[in-house]
Design an enzyme around this catalytic site. Structure first.
Site, mmCIF file in Angstrom:
data_model
loop_
_atom_site.group_PDB
_atom_site.id
_atom_site.type_symbol
_atom_site.label_atom_id
_atom_site.label_comp_id
_atom_site.label_asym_id
_atom_site.label_seq_id
_atom_site.Cartn_x
_atom_site.Cartn_y
_atom_site.Cartn_z
ATOM 1 N N GLY A 58 5.885 -25.141 -45.935
ATOM 2 C CA GLY A 58 4.972 -25.813 -45.102
ATOM 3 C C GLY A 58 3.533 -25.922 -45.344
ATOM 4 O O GLY A 58 3.079 -25.168 -46.172
ATOM 5 N N THR A 114 16.343 -16.625 -45.187
ATOM 6 C CA THR A 114 15.705 -17.549 -44.371
ATOM 7 C C THR A 114 16.838 -18.462 -43.226
ATOM 8 O O THR A 114 16.523 -18.330 -42.166
ATOM 9 C CB THR A 114 14.944 -18.761 -45.055
ATOM 10 O OG1 THR A 114 13.894 -18.004 -45.642
ATOM 11 C CG2 THR A 114 14.260 -19.698 -43.894
ATOM 12 N N TYR A 167 21.330 -22.185 -50.392
ATOM 13 C CA TYR A 167 21.001 -23.028 -49.195
ATOM 14 C C TYR A 167 22.228 -23.655 -48.758
ATOM 15 O O TYR A 167 22.487 -23.517 -47.660
ATOM 16 C CB TYR A 167 20.314 -24.305 -50.029
ATOM 17 C CG TYR A 167 19.711 -25.289 -48.953
ATOM 18 C CD1 TYR A 167 18.622 -25.019 -48.104
ATOM 19 C CD2 TYR A 167 20.348 -26.628 -48.671
ATOM 20 C CE1 TYR A 167 18.021 -25.704 -47.237
ATOM 21 C CE2 TYR A 167 19.747 -27.587 -47.618
ATOM 22 C CZ TYR A 167 18.662 -27.087 -47.015
ATOM 23 O OH TYR A 167 18.161 -28.042 -45.948
#
Ligand code: UDP
Length: 345
Positions: A58, A114, A167
């Site tokens: 981010g 995450t 992912y």
């Protein structure tokens, strides 16, 4: 917690809208591409917004304009660690995770954490606060799909130990956790499988195809097509995507089933490169580079469920979306050039 003062007309406008609602939303990954766009929408609708972000992918520049707004709080925190807040939290949007293959593959174990720990911590908070919670799932859970288009009942073709697995499998496990929290504790979950999305607030160095091609074209650098360029993706403009997500969150009845949100119009990477060249008027030439391992050959959502359940379908064509996105990248490049010029000896 960082709360700094920025005075712009946008902030004033946001404060004016505050009275419409005083619900509090938490957006994890709120400084990322989609998260920051969602922060802006929620502020405009009068919500109090808590933006949680580790700033690993981010960017503060995505949220700088909100920092002076009393309805906005930024908290620098990594979602793999538990967190809590005083006071009510009405809605949680779990959007934290780098989504670009080169970025999420750089720290694969952290990416998996995450997705898994991040989902668990967000769900724990939802359970404690009685909040409705949204999970940003992904078309990646279909892996390298053997059928097209992909509908929600397709279980996918996913490698457990390839470079994309951290992912893909992380997002799959997150969906499982969401469903188990719903079944075990009655948590009000909403899950969208997000297909390739693009638009302003993407990091120019993100590494995904739309940002790469536009940034390359604007600088008249070579356009890098990986492989022969016949692989396909379906590109959704960010506003369309967020309309779909908000419609899903607004359903009054709980909806534990995942819903595909994406634009079903499919393009090859060659076609995308041509469109970017035309829209930018660039002199770039196209070159071919190695295709990454496990790169999906096709991706196209079946959005029948989103249409019937939410009355939603995308409205922005790729050409229109590129026209809205190119000026954003042009301004990012020019800001970077100005910064570089200032740091020259
Ligand atoms: N790609 C490409 N050139 C680039 C970046 C990506 O040809 O500079 C290809 C990539 O190999 C893939 C497609 O574009 O086939 C979409 O890649 P992206 O990283 O945007 O997202 P993915 O859908 O693979 O997660």
């Amino acid at each position: 917690m960082i709360v700094s003062k920025v005075s712009t007309s946008k902030v004033l406008k946001l404060s004016v809208h505050k009275k419409k609602s005083n619900k509090t939303v938490l957006i994890t990954g709120g400084a990322g591409f989609l998260g920051s766009q969602l922060c802006e929408r929620k502020l405009k609708k009068g919500y109090n917004v808590i933006c949680l972000d580790s700033l690993l992918s981010g960017r503060m520049s995505n949220i700088a304009e909100f920092l002076g707004n009393k309805s906005f709080k930024f908290v620098k925190h990594d979602v793999i660690e538990p967190y809590s807040f005083d006071g009510p939290v009405d809605e949680i949007y779990n959007m934290a995770c780098a989504a670009s293959p080169p970025k999420y593959q750089k720290y694969p174990i952290h990416t998996l954490k995450t997705n898994v720990m991040g989902a668990m911590n967000a769900l724990e908070l939802a359970r404690k606060k009685g909040a409705r919670i949204f999970q940003a799932s992904t078309s990646e859970i279909y892996g390298d799909p053997l059928i097209s288009p992909q509908s929600e009942d397709y279980n996918g073709n996913v490698n457990t130990h390839g470079p994309r697995s951290c992912y893909d499998e992380g997002k799959r496990a997150a969906e499982t956790l969401f469903h188990d929290y719903h079944n075990a504790y009655g948590v009000d979950i909403r899950v969208a499988r997000i297909f390739n999305t693009y638009g302003p607030n993407m990091d120019p160095e993100d590494g995904r195809v739309v940002s790469n091609f536009i940034v390359q074209a604007l600088q008249n650098n070579d356009i890098t097509i990986y492989g022969n360029g016949n692989q396909t993706r379906s590109f959704c403009y960010v506003d369309d995507l967020l309309n779909g997500i908000e419609a899903l969150m607004a359903l009054s009845e709980a909806n534990p089933s995942p819903v595909n949100i994406g634009n079903p119009v499919e393009f090859t990477m060659r076609e995308l490169a041509q469109k970017v060249l035309i829209e930018t008027g660039s002199r770039s030439k196209i070159i071919h580079m190695d295709l990454p391992v496990d790169d999906p050959k096709q991706r196209k959502p079946d959005i029948s469920l989103a249409k019937s359940l939410l009355g939603w379908s995308p409205e922005v064509s790729l050409q229109q979306g590129l026209k809205k996105t190119i000026p954003y990248f042009a301004s990012e490049i020019s800001n970077q050039l100005q910064k570089d010029a200032l740091t020259l000896p």
